[in-house]
Motif scaffolding. Sequence first.
Motif, PDB file in Angstrom:
ATOM      1  N   THR A  98       0.837  -1.194   0.000  1.00  0.00           N
ATOM      2  CA  THR A  98       0.000   0.000   0.000  1.00  0.00           C
ATOM      3  C   THR A  98       0.874   1.246   0.000  1.00  0.00           C
ATOM      4  O   THR A  98       2.055   1.209   0.351  1.00  0.00           O
ATOM      5  CB  THR A  98      -0.930   0.050   1.228  1.00  0.00           C
ATOM      6  N   SER A  99       0.258   2.356  -0.386  1.00  0.00           N
ATOM      7  CA  SER A  99       0.925   3.652  -0.396  1.00  0.00           C
ATOM      8  C   SER A  99      -0.066   4.722   0.031  1.00  0.00           C
ATOM      9  O   SER A  99      -1.267   4.611  -0.245  1.00  0.00           O
ATOM     10  CB  SER A  99       1.447   3.985  -1.796  1.00  0.00           C
ATOM     11  N   PRO A 100       0.383   5.770   0.696  1.00  0.00           N
ATOM     12  CA  PRO A 100      -0.494   6.923   0.905  1.00  0.00           C
ATOM     13  C   PRO A 100      -0.930   7.487  -0.447  1.00  0.00           C
ATOM     14  O   PRO A 100      -0.170   7.422  -1.426  1.00  0.00           O
ATOM     15  CB  PRO A 100       0.396   7.928   1.644  1.00  0.00           C
ATOM     16  N   TYR A 101      -2.138   8.000  -0.501  1.00  0.00           N
ATOM     17  CA  TYR A 101      -2.584   8.665  -1.724  1.00  0.00           C
ATOM     18  C   TYR A 101      -1.949  10.049  -1.767  1.00  0.00           C
ATOM     19  O   TYR A 101      -2.024  10.822  -0.825  1.00  0.00           O
ATOM     20  CB  TYR A 101      -4.106   8.776  -1.755  1.00  0.00           C
ATOM     21  N   PHE A 102      -1.269  10.348  -2.872  1.00  0.00           N
ATOM     22  CA  PHE A 102      -0.614  11.641  -3.028  1.00  0.00           C
ATOM     23  C   PHE A 102      -1.629  12.661  -3.540  1.00  0.00           C
ATOM     24  O   PHE A 102      -2.021  12.645  -4.711  1.00  0.00           O
ATOM     25  CB  PHE A 102       0.562  11.535  -4.003  1.00  0.00           C
ATOM     26  N   ASP A 103      -2.056  13.555  -2.644  1.00  0.00           N
ATOM     27  CA  ASP A 103      -3.053  14.562  -3.013  1.00  0.00           C
ATOM     28  C   ASP A 103      -2.424  15.951  -3.017  1.00  0.00           C
ATOM     29  O   ASP A 103      -1.197  16.091  -3.009  1.00  0.00           O
ATOM     30  CB  ASP A 103      -4.252  14.502  -2.053  1.00  0.00           C
ATOM     31  N   GLY A 104      -3.268  16.970  -3.017  1.00  0.00           N
ATOM     32  CA  GLY A 104      -2.769  18.339  -3.072  1.00  0.00           C
ATOM     33  C   GLY A 104      -1.935  18.711  -1.849  1.00  0.00           C
ATOM     34  O   GLY A 104      -0.985  19.495  -1.955  1.00  0.00           O
ATOM     35  N   GLU A 105      -2.273  18.153  -0.679  1.00  0.00           N
ATOM     36  CA  GLU A 105      -1.493  18.451   0.519  1.00  0.00           C
ATOM     37  C   GLU A 105      -0.113  17.797   0.446  1.00  0.00           C
ATOM     38  O   GLU A 105       0.872  18.346   0.953  1.00  0.00           O
ATOM     39  CB  GLU A 105      -2.251  18.004   1.766  1.00  0.00           C
ATOM     40  N   THR A 106      -0.050  16.630  -0.184  1.00  0.00           N
ATOM     41  CA  THR A 106       1.260  16.010  -0.418  1.00  0.00           C
ATOM     42  C   THR A 106       2.111  16.923  -1.287  1.00  0.00           C
ATOM     43  O   THR A 106       3.314  17.079  -1.060  1.00  0.00           O
ATOM     44  CB  THR A 106       1.102  14.648  -1.114  1.00  0.00           C
ATOM     45  N   ASN A 107       1.486  17.527  -2.274  1.00  0.00           N
ATOM     46  CA  ASN A 107       2.207  18.449  -3.150  1.00  0.00           C
ATOM     47  C   ASN A 107       2.731  19.659  -2.372  1.00  0.00           C
ATOM     48  O   ASN A 107       3.826  20.162  -2.657  1.00  0.00           O
ATOM     49  CB  ASN A 107       1.291  18.915  -4.286  1.00  0.00           C
ATOM     50  N   VAL A 108       1.959  20.138  -1.385  1.00  0.00           N
ATOM     51  CA  VAL A 108       2.414  21.257  -0.557  1.00  0.00           C
ATOM     52  C   VAL A 108       3.680  20.871   0.197  1.00  0.00           C
ATOM     53  O   VAL A 108       4.642  21.633   0.268  1.00  0.00           O
ATOM     54  CB  VAL A 108       1.307  21.697   0.423  1.00  0.00           C
ATOM     55  N   VAL A 109       3.692  19.651   0.775  1.00  0.00           N
ATOM     56  CA  VAL A 109       4.872  19.168   1.497  1.00  0.00           C
ATOM     57  C   VAL A 109       6.042  19.029   0.530  1.00  0.00           C
ATOM     58  O   VAL A 109       7.174  19.454   0.825  1.00  0.00           O
ATOM     59  CB  VAL A 109       4.577  17.825   2.192  1.00  0.00           C
ATOM     60  N   TYR A 110       5.768  18.417  -0.632  1.00  0.00           N
ATOM     61  CA  TYR A 110       6.824  18.226  -1.635  1.00  0.00           C
ATOM     62  C   TYR A 110       7.431  19.552  -2.073  1.00  0.00           C
ATOM     63  O   TYR A 110       8.667  19.694  -2.137  1.00  0.00           O
ATOM     64  CB  TYR A 110       6.269  17.467  -2.836  1.00  0.00           C
ATOM     65  N   LYS A 111       6.592  20.528  -2.367  1.00  0.00           N
ATOM     66  CA  LYS A 111       7.099  21.813  -2.855  1.00  0.00           C
ATOM     67  C   LYS A 111       7.948  22.510  -1.801  1.00  0.00           C
ATOM     68  O   LYS A 111       8.949  23.172  -2.127  1.00  0.00           O
ATOM     69  CB  LYS A 111       5.940  22.702  -3.314  1.00  0.00           C
ATOM     70  N   ALA A 112       7.591  22.371  -0.547  1.00  0.00           N
ATOM     71  CA  ALA A 112       8.400  22.966   0.513  1.00  0.00           C
ATOM     72  C   ALA A 112       9.776  22.309   0.568  1.00  0.00           C
ATOM     73  O   ALA A 112      10.804  22.983   0.709  1.00  0.00           O
ATOM     74  CB  ALA A 112       7.691  22.821   1.859  1.00  0.00           C
ATOM     75  N   ALA A 113       9.793  20.990   0.437  1.00  0.00           N
ATOM     76  CA  ALA A 113      11.071  20.271   0.466  1.00  0.00           C
ATOM     77  C   ALA A 113      11.886  20.560  -0.783  1.00  0.00           C
ATOM     78  O   ALA A 113      13.116  20.716  -0.719  1.00  0.00           O
ATOM     79  CB  ALA A 113      10.816  18.768   0.592  1.00  0.00           C
ATOM     80  N   ALA A 114      11.200  20.625  -1.933  1.00  0.00           N
ATOM     81  CA  ALA A 114      11.899  20.807  -3.210  1.00  0.00           C
ATOM     82  C   ALA A 114      12.549  22.178  -3.332  1.00  0.00           C
ATOM     83  O   ALA A 114      13.420  22.371  -4.179  1.00  0.00           O
ATOM     84  CB  ALA A 114      10.927  20.581  -4.371  1.00  0.00           C
ATOM     85  N   ALA A 115      12.144  23.114  -2.494  1.00  0.00           N
ATOM     86  CA  ALA A 115      12.713  24.460  -2.553  1.00  0.00           C
ATOM     87  C   ALA A 115      13.789  24.682  -1.492  1.00  0.00           C
ATOM     88  O   ALA A 115      14.335  25.776  -1.382  1.00  0.00           O
ATOM     89  CB  ALA A 115      11.605  25.495  -2.374  1.00  0.00           C
ATOM     90  N   ALA A 116      14.096  23.629  -0.703  1.00  0.00           N
ATOM     91  CA  ALA A 116      15.056  23.774   0.401  1.00  0.00           C
ATOM     92  C   ALA A 116      16.470  23.464  -0.067  1.00  0.00           C
ATOM     93  O   ALA A 116      16.716  22.433  -0.702  1.00  0.00           O
ATOM     94  CB  ALA A 116      14.664  22.871   1.561  1.00  0.00           C
ATOM     95  N   TRP A 117      17.390  24.329   0.276  1.00  0.00           N
ATOM     96  CA  TRP A 117      18.801  24.166  -0.081  1.00  0.00           C
ATOM     97  C   TRP A 117      19.510  23.365   0.998  1.00  0.00           C
ATOM     98  O   TRP A 117      19.148  23.442   2.180  1.00  0.00           O
ATOM     99  CB  TRP A 117      19.428  25.536  -0.237  1.00  0.00           C
ATOM    100  N   SER A 118      20.523  22.591   0.630  1.00  0.00           N
ATOM    101  CA  SER A 118      21.263  21.812   1.627  1.00  0.00           C
ATOM    102  C   SER A 118      22.739  22.153   1.634  1.00  0.00           C
ATOM    103  O   SER A 118      23.331  22.388   2.692  1.00  0.00           O
ATOM    104  CB  SER A 118      21.060  20.306   1.400  1.00  0.00           C
ATOM    105  N   GLY A 119      23.411  22.157   0.486  1.00  0.00           N
ATOM    106  CA  GLY A 119      24.808  22.561   0.422  1.00  0.00           C
ATOM    107  C   GLY A 119      25.785  21.406   0.388  1.00  0.00           C
ATOM    108  O   GLY A 119      25.413  20.251   0.193  1.00  0.00           O
ATOM    109  N   LYS A 120      27.070  21.739   0.603  1.00  0.00           N
ATOM    110  CA  LYS A 120      28.145  20.765   0.491  1.00  0.00           C
ATOM    111  C   LYS A 120      28.756  20.454   1.850  1.00  0.00           C
ATOM    112  O   LYS A 120      28.742  21.281   2.756  1.00  0.00           O
ATOM    113  CB  LYS A 120      29.255  21.298  -0.429  1.00  0.00           C
ATOM    114  N   LEU A 121      29.316  19.258   1.963  1.00  0.00           N
ATOM    115  CA  LEU A 121      30.112  18.901   3.129  1.00  0.00           C
ATOM    116  C   LEU A 121      31.586  19.172   2.879  1.00  0.00           C
ATOM    117  O   LEU A 121      32.333  19.531   3.783  1.00  0.00           O
ATOM    118  CB  LEU A 121      29.915  17.413   3.472  1.00  0.00           C
ATOM    119  N   ILE A 122      32.006  18.932   1.629  1.00  0.00           N
ATOM    120  CA  ILE A 122      33.395  19.173   1.237  1.00  0.00           C
ATOM    121  C   ILE A 122      33.394  20.190   0.108  1.00  0.00           C
ATOM    122  O   ILE A 122      32.724  19.995  -0.903  1.00  0.00           O
ATOM    123  CB  ILE A 122      34.071  17.874   0.774  1.00  0.00           C
ATOM    124  N   PRO A 123      34.116  21.294   0.241  1.00  0.00           N
ATOM    125  CA  PRO A 123      34.114  22.335  -0.800  1.00  0.00           C
ATOM    126  C   PRO A 123      34.603  21.787  -2.140  1.00  0.00           C
ATOM    127  O   PRO A 123      35.436  20.882  -2.183  1.00  0.00           O
ATOM    128  CB  PRO A 123      35.089  23.380  -0.243  1.00  0.00           C
TER     129      PRO A 123
END
Length: 533
Positions: free
Chosen positions: A508-533
Motif C-alpha cells: 500500500t501507499s499513501p494517496y498523493f493529493d494536493g497536501e502532499t504536493n504542498v509538502v513536496y514543494k516545501a522540500a523541493a525548494a530547500a537548499w542543503s549545500g556541500k560537506l566538502i568544498p
Amino acid sequence: MKRILLPAGGAILATGLLAAGLAGTAQAQADNTVASDPLAKTAAQAAETLDFWTKSNNAALRGAVAFTPDALEVSKISSKGGYTNDTKPGSTAPIGEEKKTTVKVQNVNLPKTIGKVFFEGRDGKLYWCSGTSIQSQYRNLVATAGHCVYDLAANDEVVSRWVFVPGYYQGKAPWGVYVGKQAFTHYDFDVYEDLDRDYAFVTVYDGIGGVLNKETKVTASEYKAHVAKGGKGYVKETPITAKEFAEGYDKYGEAGPYKSKLADPQVETVAKPADAAAKIEDYIATGLNGIKLTGVEVTEAAYKAAPTGLDNGAQFERLSTEVPISKEAYDALVAAKGDGKFLGTLRVEKNAAGTETAWFKKQFFVKKWVKATASVKYWVEDYYVVEHVVKSVGRLGDNVGGQGFAWNQPRGKYVRTFGYPQGAHPDGNKPFTGVTPKWCYGKTATNYVVVPKYKVEEQVGLKCTVTGGYDGGPWLYKYSNAKRLGYVNGVTSLIADTDGNNRYDTITSPYFDGETNVVYKAAAAAWSGKLIP
C-alpha cells in the motif's frame, strides 16, 4: 515486524520507524500541512554520520538489515471507495525531462535513481529502507516512506545517521553517499502518526565518494606516528649492495641502511671448477672461493643411471654407502618409505634362529656444485601510509537524475514500484536477499485500504508479493523504461497478506493529493549545500 490480522486470517506489515523532532519542534505552515525536522543540521553532525557509515570499507553499510519491526495486531482491514480530490491533478517533470515528451517502450529497466536509505534506529540497530532521488530546485531531494525517517516507537523522533545510497550493491556506493540534512513530512503524520501521510521528502548534502587505500610515501617518523594512532600502512624493502650499505646514514637518512645475516644463504648451481680433482676434499669440507660440493638425494634407480666423475649429476659414491641404524630408526624409515618420504633402501640381518640382530640403511646421492651468492642481506626501507580519502561527488540529481512528482492522479492506473525486499513472509519463507532491487507492475486498486489501528483510511493498494525492505520504494506513474524515469505517485507504506495464506501479496501507499504536493514543494525548494568544498 508489525502485522495486521485480516478478516481471513491474513496480516499486514507496517514496515517502519516513524519519528520527528531531533532538535526543536516541528515547523508547520499556517494550514498545518508541512512539518520539517533536522537530521544532520550541522557540517560536524553530517561528517560524523558519513564517517560512521563509511569507515572500515563501508562496514556499517554492509551490516545493516531491512527494517522489519515487531508485530502489532489489529482486528480488521477493509476497503472503501470515494475520495474527492482536494485540488486538480498535477505533476512535476523528472530531471532532464522538463521540456520533453514521453515515449512508449516495451523493455523493463531499473531506474538509476533508486537506492537504499540507511539509518540507526532508537534501539541502536542499523536498518535500511528503499527510496529514490526526485526532482527538486537544488537537485538534492530523496522520497521515501515517513516511517523510514521517523520512529513511532520513540514517540516520533527522527532516526539517527540517515543517509541515502543510490545504486547500493554489497557495500559499494557507485554514486556516493548522501547525508540527510532535513526531513519534510505532513503535519498529521508528525503529530498524530497518521499513516495516510506515511511519506517523507529528505534534503541531502552533496554526495561523498571515497578513494579507498590511497598510499602516501612518508618518513619513518611520520609512519610510526601514523601507526601509533591506529592508522594503516606498510614498509617496502629495497635491496642494496654491500658498497651502497657502506655509504651509510648520510645517504639514506631514516630509510636505512639495514643489514642482517641470512638464516639460509642464497646459493646457485655452478659448473665443476677446474681444480676440482686436486682439491676435492677442500670443496667437500668447507668449500673454496664460495664454491662447495654438495649431494642431492635420489632414488636407487636414478643413482645407478647417473654417470661417474665429478660433474653435476654424477654419482656421489662416498655419500652413497650403507650404514647401521637402530631398530627404532629402521621402523621409522619403513613407515617413511611407505609414505614416499625415504628414497633409500633398508636391510635387516638375522641370526640362525631367525631373530633380527642388525639393521641398515643406504641412501643415494648425486653431485651438485653450488656457490653462495649472499649470506648477508642489505636493504633500505620506504614507508607508506594508507588512508581512506573522501571527496565531493556533487549533487544527487546531477549524478543519478531525479524522478518527477505527480499528485491527485486517478486510481486504477498502471504503476511500477521498486525496492529492495529482504524480510521473511509470515510463514518464515525468505525468498529475497535485499542485494538487488526488485519491481512490481500493475493497476492500483480502485478502493482505498482502511486500517483503523494505524489511522489508515485512504491508502492505495497494489498486488505485489514482496517483503520488508521494499518499504519506502517509489511508485512510478507513466514510467518510461527507455528513459528510466517517471512520476513518483506513491511510496510503499504497508505490506499485507490479504488472503490469509501467510504470504504477503499486497503493498500500500499513501494517496498523493494536493497536501502532499504542498509538502513536496516545501522540500523541493530547500537548499542543503556541500560537506566538502
